[in-house]
Write an enzyme that holds these catalytic residues in place. Structure first.
Site, PDB file in Angstrom:
ATOM      1  N   HIS A 121      -8.536  -9.160   2.925  1.00 49.95           N
ATOM      2  CA  HIS A 121      -7.278  -8.567   3.029  1.00 49.95           C
ATOM      3  C   HIS A 121      -6.550  -8.640   4.367  1.00 49.95           C
ATOM      4  CE1 HIS A 121      -4.230  -5.724   2.482  1.00 49.95           C
ATOM      5  NE2 HIS A 121      -4.217  -5.331   1.393  1.00 49.95           N
ATOM      6  N   ASP A 198     -14.650  -3.928   6.741  1.00 49.73           N
ATOM      7  CA  ASP A 198     -13.891  -2.923   5.516  1.00 49.73           C
ATOM      8  C   ASP A 198     -14.352  -2.885   4.801  1.00 49.73           C
ATOM      9  OD1 ASP A 198     -11.668  -2.409   3.649  1.00 49.73           O
ATOM     10  OD2 ASP A 198     -10.993  -4.584   4.564  1.00 49.73           O
ATOM     11  N   GLN A 201     -12.878  -1.386  -0.633  1.00 50.42           N
ATOM     12  CA  GLN A 201     -13.295  -1.714  -1.375  1.00 50.42           C
ATOM     13  C   GLN A 201     -14.826  -1.283  -2.542  1.00 50.42           C
ATOM     14  OE1 GLN A 201     -11.606  -1.748  -3.966  1.00 50.42           O
ATOM     15  NE2 GLN A 201      -9.197  -2.352  -2.577  1.00 50.42           N
ATOM     16  N   LYS A 224      -9.202   4.892  -2.506  1.00 49.03           N
ATOM     17  CA  LYS A 224      -9.783   4.399  -2.736  1.00 49.03           C
ATOM     18  C   LYS A 224     -11.318   4.731  -4.213  1.00 49.03           C
ATOM     19  CE  LYS A 224      -7.625   0.550  -1.086  1.00 49.03           C
ATOM     20  NZ  LYS A 224      -7.249  -0.385  -2.013  1.00 49.03           N
ATOM     21  N   CYS A 362      -2.359  -8.788  -1.386  1.00 42.72           N
ATOM     22  CA  CYS A 362      -2.393  -9.105   0.017  1.00 42.72           C
ATOM     23  C   CYS A 362      -3.804 -10.382   0.297  1.00 42.72           C
ATOM     24  CB  CYS A 362      -3.071  -7.988   0.345  1.00 42.72           C
ATOM     25  SG  CYS A 362      -1.904  -6.890   0.412  1.00 42.72           S
TER      26      CYS A 362
END
Length: 404
Positions: A121, A198, A201, A224, A362
């Site tokens: 991202h 990260d 997700q 999320k 993104c």
């Protein structure tokens, strides 16, 4: 077995209509929906104990502080951090990454190398580019293949004693690929490099055990995971958090202030300047309670079934191509139909009450790799149904008939 009908009753927004059609919400990779239990936690805060935290001796302040710190403990337990003060509240994943990138400006020197994966991202690319511009460090990219999997053979070649930092998402937001972060972390540590993962997700689909992973930094956003927007967390190993300087100056992050010298507070407050999103932090904890009550193993199994069914049915459509066909992926499908711009497809689907995401998500380098302007992305959550997949398929077929 999940009782999907009962679960859907927890989400008020799923009862609404869009353009006269029942809402089919398939944009969960951007933001999940919020259950009534979390909405109730938000309302409870503002109705009953709205006050600033950590500073007040009065009852409301103490109640708010207790609830906020209880949420930190819930996050610590969920991600299995060794200590509660290794959990830093932030405004979300982007804030967390920038906090670390800013801190490493004083630890990185010219000629050092940092590695980033090709499927990041933008929020896990741009801060590191800025870091390299400030320090003279060199940014190198771990490439991917046509299936949307990282080229781990090239990763091995890129690693050296010059490698100081490695950044990778746990799961790609654009492709759904689950990356081999265990291997990345293990190999990085052998050359003395730190790793930031990260997890934005990944957090809705699985539980990351930060101690088992031995990861140096891990981050995610509450919105999320059925929580509110504007709040997230950064996990950092105590040793690393102590090395990094504060990201922002202000109230709460100080021990003592004079005009001659300021000393900083201990962890976690060193990185939590100013009045935080108190309600958001409390609701983050409530969202984790809800998700764990549903059960992550059950969620993963059900979402995988949705992914397989949707993939099977979409591939029956002539001219449709799916981007991201990794063996190990989660419930995200990015696709295009030859001759149709993704924006046009998304606009017609919206008229049918179907919410999908269109564009580069993104993750423009991924789109450049595939030489496409973007994709239509359908991302599924545990409250979606096979019937909604059928509505999506019918919608795609209708849009195709209108646009070709």
């Amino acid at each position: 077995m999940l009782d999907i009908k009962k679960i859907r009753e927890d989400f008020p927004i799923l009862k609404r209509e869009v353009n006269g059609k029942p809402l089919v919400y398939l944009d969960n990779a951007a933001t999940s929906q919020t259950p009534q239990q979390v909405i109730d936690a938000i309302v409870d805060y503002y109705q009953n104990y709205n006050a600033n935290i950590h500073r007040g001796v009065h009852t409301l302040s103490q109640e708010a502080t207790d609830k906020y710190e209880q949420a930190r403990l819930k996050i610590q337990k969920h991600f299995n951090a060794a200590k509660s003060y290794e959990i830093i509240f932030t405004s979300g994943t982007t804030h967390s990454i920038n906090l670390v990138a800013n801190g490493f400006s004083s630890l990185i020197k010219k000629g050092d190398e940092v590695l980033v994966s090709a499927m990041e991202h933008h929020s896990n690319i741009v801060p590191w580019q800025m870091l390299c511009e400030r320090t003279g460090a060199i940014l190198k990219v771990i490439p991917m293949n046509q299936e949307g999997e990282l080229r781990m053979d090239v990763f091995d070649d890129l690693l050296s004693d010059k490698t100081k930092l490695i950044f990778c998402n746990h799961i790609s937001n654009a492709l759904g690929t689950i990356n081999p972060i265990e291997e990345i972390i293990e190999k990085a540590h052998k050359v003395g490099a730190a790793v930031l993962i990260d997890g934005a997700q990944a957090a809705p689909h699985l539980v990351a055990d930060v101690q088992a992973l031995d990861v140096d930094f891990y981050t995610c956003s509450a919105h999320k995971i059925c929580g509110p927007t504007g709040v997230g967390m950064l996990y950092g190993k105590e040793e690393w958090l102590n090395k990094l300087p504060p990201y922002q100056g202000g109230g709460e992050m100080i021990a003592e202030v004079t005009f001659e010298k300021t000393t900083y507070a201990d962890l976690p407050h060193k990185f939590e300047a100013g009045t935080p999103n108190i309600c958001g932090g409390i609701a983050f904890g409530a969202a984790l309670d809800y998700m764990n009550g549903v059960g992550f193993k059950e969620v993963a199994k059900y979402e995988h079934e949705l992914l397989e069914y949707a993939t099977q049915e979409l591939l029956k459509i002539d001219g449709l191509k799916i981007y991201g066909t990794a063996k190990n992926k989660t419930s995200v499908i990015s696709f295009n139909i030859e001759g149709i711009h993704p924006y046009d497809m998304g606009s017609i689907l919206d008229k049918l009450g179907i919410a999908v995401r269109t564009g580069h998500h993104c993750a423009q380098p991924i789109m450049d790799f595939f030489k496409i302007p973007g994709t239509v992305r359908a991302s599924f959550a545990f409250y979606n149904t096979r019937e909604e997949v059928d509505v999506l398929i019918a919608g795609v077929l209708k849009a195709k008939s209108m646009l070709l």
